[in-house]
Design a protein around this motif. Structure first.
Motif, PDB file in Angstrom:
ATOM      1  N   HIS A   5       0.824  -1.200   0.000  1.00  0.00           N
ATOM      2  CA  HIS A   5       0.000   0.000   0.000  1.00  0.00           C
ATOM      3  C   HIS A   5       0.863   1.256   0.000  1.00  0.00           C
ATOM      4  N   GLN A   6       0.373   2.298  -0.653  1.00  0.00           N
ATOM      5  CA  GLN A   6       1.028   3.598  -0.604  1.00  0.00           C
ATOM      6  C   GLN A   6       0.692   4.221   0.744  1.00  0.00           C
ATOM      7  N   ALA A   7       1.617   4.116   1.687  1.00  0.00           N
ATOM      8  CA  ALA A   7       1.315   4.519   3.056  1.00  0.00           C
ATOM      9  C   ALA A   7       2.584   4.956   3.761  1.00  0.00           C
ATOM     10  N   SER A   8       2.399   5.640   4.872  1.00  0.00           N
ATOM     11  CA  SER A   8       3.506   5.964   5.775  1.00  0.00           C
ATOM     12  C   SER A   8       3.480   4.982   6.938  1.00  0.00           C
ATOM     13  N   ILE A   9       4.655   4.543   7.376  1.00  0.00           N
ATOM     14  CA  ILE A   9       4.731   3.632   8.508  1.00  0.00           C
ATOM     15  C   ILE A   9       5.741   4.165   9.522  1.00  0.00           C
ATOM     16  N   VAL A  10       5.404   3.986  10.788  1.00  0.00           N
ATOM     17  CA  VAL A  10       6.260   4.434  11.893  1.00  0.00           C
ATOM     18  C   VAL A  10       6.338   3.310  12.917  1.00  0.00           C
ATOM     19  N   PRO A  11       7.558   2.786  13.205  1.00  0.00           N
ATOM     20  CA  PRO A  11       8.822   3.122  12.545  1.00  0.00           C
ATOM     21  C   PRO A  11       8.873   2.521  11.140  1.00  0.00           C
ATOM     22  N   THR A  12       9.797   3.003  10.326  1.00  0.00           N
ATOM     23  CA  THR A  12       9.993   2.405   9.013  1.00  0.00           C
ATOM     24  C   THR A  12      10.634   1.036   9.173  1.00  0.00           C
ATOM     25  N   LYS A  13      10.574   0.247   8.112  1.00  0.00           N
ATOM     26  CA  LYS A  13      11.202  -1.073   8.172  1.00  0.00           C
ATOM     27  C   LYS A  13      12.712  -0.951   8.366  1.00  0.00           C
ATOM     28  N   ALA A  14      13.317   0.024   7.714  1.00  0.00           N
ATOM     29  CA  ALA A  14      14.765   0.223   7.884  1.00  0.00           C
ATOM     30  C   ALA A  14      15.093   0.549   9.332  1.00  0.00           C
ATOM     31  N   GLU A  15      14.256   1.352   9.976  1.00  0.00           N
ATOM     32  CA  GLU A  15      14.497   1.719  11.367  1.00  0.00           C
ATOM     33  C   GLU A  15      14.331   0.534  12.300  1.00  0.00           C
ATOM     34  N   LEU A  16      13.297  -0.262  12.096  1.00  0.00           N
ATOM     35  CA  LEU A  16      13.092  -1.391  13.009  1.00  0.00           C
ATOM     36  C   LEU A  16      14.174  -2.454  12.822  1.00  0.00           C
ATOM     37  N   LEU A  17      14.623  -2.661  11.585  1.00  0.00           N
ATOM     38  CA  LEU A  17      15.699  -3.617  11.346  1.00  0.00           C
ATOM     39  C   LEU A  17      17.007  -3.139  11.964  1.00  0.00           C
ATOM     40  N   LEU A 125       1.173  -3.300  -6.105  1.00  0.00           N
ATOM     41  CA  LEU A 125       0.956  -2.009  -5.465  1.00  0.00           C
ATOM     42  C   LEU A 125      -0.509  -1.633  -5.615  1.00  0.00           C
ATOM     43  N   SER A 126      -1.132  -1.285  -4.478  1.00  0.00           N
ATOM     44  CA  SER A 126      -2.516  -0.839  -4.506  1.00  0.00           C
ATOM     45  C   SER A 126      -2.563   0.639  -4.886  1.00  0.00           C
ATOM     46  N   THR A 127      -3.235   0.969  -5.977  1.00  0.00           N
ATOM     47  CA  THR A 127      -3.360   2.344  -6.457  1.00  0.00           C
ATOM     48  C   THR A 127      -4.840   2.668  -6.646  1.00  0.00           C
ATOM     49  N   PRO A 128      -5.182   3.951  -6.805  1.00  0.00           N
ATOM     50  CA  PRO A 128      -6.588   4.304  -7.057  1.00  0.00           C
ATOM     51  C   PRO A 128      -7.155   3.654  -8.319  1.00  0.00           C
ATOM     52  N   ASP A 129      -6.278   3.254  -9.238  1.00  0.00           N
ATOM     53  CA  ASP A 129      -6.730   2.620 -10.483  1.00  0.00           C
ATOM     54  C   ASP A 129      -6.693   1.099 -10.426  1.00  0.00           C
ATOM     55  N   GLY A 130      -6.368   0.555  -9.255  1.00  0.00           N
ATOM     56  CA  GLY A 130      -6.303  -0.900  -9.127  1.00  0.00           C
ATOM     57  C   GLY A 130      -4.918  -1.379  -8.746  1.00  0.00           C
ATOM     58  N   VAL A 132      -1.219  -2.904  -9.284  1.00  0.00           N
ATOM     59  CA  VAL A 132      -0.171  -2.836 -10.301  1.00  0.00           C
ATOM     60  C   VAL A 132       0.952  -3.777  -9.882  1.00  0.00           C
ATOM     61  N   LEU A 133       1.300  -4.728 -10.752  1.00  0.00           N
ATOM     62  CA  LEU A 133       2.366  -5.679 -10.451  1.00  0.00           C
ATOM     63  C   LEU A 133       3.696  -4.956 -10.318  1.00  0.00           C
ATOM     64  N   GLN A 134       4.442  -5.283  -9.241  1.00  0.00           N
ATOM     65  CA  GLN A 134       5.738  -4.671  -8.984  1.00  0.00           C
ATOM     66  C   GLN A 134       6.872  -5.638  -9.334  1.00  0.00           C
ATOM     67  N   PRO A 135       8.015  -5.119  -9.795  1.00  0.00           N
ATOM     68  CA  PRO A 135       9.148  -6.004 -10.073  1.00  0.00           C
ATOM     69  C   PRO A 135       9.660  -6.638  -8.787  1.00  0.00           C
ATOM     70  N   ALA A 136      10.070  -7.886  -8.875  1.00  0.00           N
ATOM     71  CA  ALA A 136      10.587  -8.601  -7.705  1.00  0.00           C
ATOM     72  C   ALA A 136      12.000  -8.133  -7.409  1.00  0.00           C
ATOM     73  N   SER A 137      12.284  -7.851  -6.121  1.00  0.00           N
ATOM     74  CA  SER A 137      13.659  -7.486  -5.743  1.00  0.00           C
ATOM     75  C   SER A 137      14.459  -8.700  -5.295  1.00  0.00           C
ATOM     76  N   ALA A 138      13.776  -9.823  -5.067  1.00  0.00           N
ATOM     77  CA  ALA A 138      14.440 -11.100  -4.779  1.00  0.00           C
ATOM     78  C   ALA A 138      13.497 -12.208  -5.226  1.00  0.00           C
TER      79      ALA A 138
END
Length: 212
Positions: A5-17, A125-130, A132-138
C-alpha cells in the motif's frame, strides 16, 4: 499474491531492522552498524491474515543477512518474546511485527514452499486505479516436487539458534533457516530439500533454508 500500500509507517522497516538485528545472536559476527537492503521476498498466507516478508541485507563489513519477519493486525497470543516492535501504518492501522521463526504460519508456508517447489508471492501495489504488479527485488524457489505440503503441524514450533542459523522443529520435521548467507555457493546434501534465492547483483542461487 502480496499487496503493498502507498502509506507511511512508523517506525519504518529500515528503522526497526537497524534497531533489532544487532541484538540477535545469529548476527554477533557481523558489523551491523549499518544495514543496506539488497532485496526482499514475500510469501502468501493461505488465510490472508499474516504478512510474511524476508529482508536480505548487506552489513557494514560486506556480509549478507537474511531476516524473516511477520506482520499481524493484532497481537499473537503467547508470542510476546518474539515481538520485534509495533508499527503504525496509515492504511492498515496498528501492526504487530514478529520474528517470523517463531510464527507457525511462516514455518508452515516455508515448509510447503520448499516441499512443493514453490516460489515467492507476486507483489502488487494498490493504487486508485487498481493493483499494479511490482518487479521482484528477490526471487526464491523450493527444490521439492511434492504435490502438497508436508503433513507436519507447525502450531507449536520449537526454535533454537545454532551459530548463524535458526532451527525450527515440530512433529518430527526440521527447518533450518540461514541468517548469514554464503553468496558463492548453494551447497546442500543431495537428499535435502532446500530454498534458494537470487536478487539484483546475485545471479548465482544462494542457499536460504533446508527442510528435513
Amino acid at each position: 499474491m502480496a499487496v503493498h500500500h502507498q502509506a507511511s509507517i512508523v517506525p519504518t522497516k529500515a528503522e526497526l531492522l537497524a534497531a533489532w538485528v544487532p541484538r540477535q545472536p545469529w548476527a554477533a559476527g557481523a558489523d551491523t552498524s549499518s544495514l543496506t537492503k539488497l532485496g526482499s521476498y514475500r510469501f502468501d498466507d493461505p488465510d490472508g491474515e499474516v504478512g510474511m516478508e524476508t529482508h536480505v541485507l548487506a552489513t557494514a563489513d560486506g556480509q549478507v543477512l537474511q531476516v524473516p519477519l511477520t506482520y499481524r493486525g493484532a497481537p499473537r497470543a503467547g508470542a510476546e518474546e518474539s515481538l520485534v516492535t509495533t508499527m503504525t501504518h496509515t492504511t492498515l492501522g496498528d501492526r504487530w511485527i514478529y520474528d517470523a521463526l517463531h510464527d507457525p504460519v511462516y514455518a508452515a508456508v516455508l515448509a510447503s514452499t520448499i516441499a512443493t517447489g514453490g516460489h515467492e508471492a507476486d507483489l502488487f501495489l494498490s493504487t486508485p486505479d487498481g493493483l499494479v504488479l511490482q518487479p521482484a527485488s528477490a526471487r526464491v524457489r523450493g527444490s521439492g516436487t511434492a504435490p502438497s505440503a508436508p503433513a507436519a503441524g507447525w502450531s507449536g514450533p520449537r526454535v533454537t539458534v545454532a551459530g548463524t542459523t535458526s532451527r525450527i522443529e515440530c512433529d518430527g520435521a526440521l527447518l533450518t533457516v540461514l541468517h548469514v548467507l554464503e553468496t558463492t555457493t548453494a551447497s546442500a546434501a543431495a537428499d535435502e530439500l532446500v530454498l534458494t534465492g537470487t536478487w539484483l547483483g546475485q545471479d548465482r542461487p544462494v542457499l536460504l533454508a533446508v527442510l528435513r
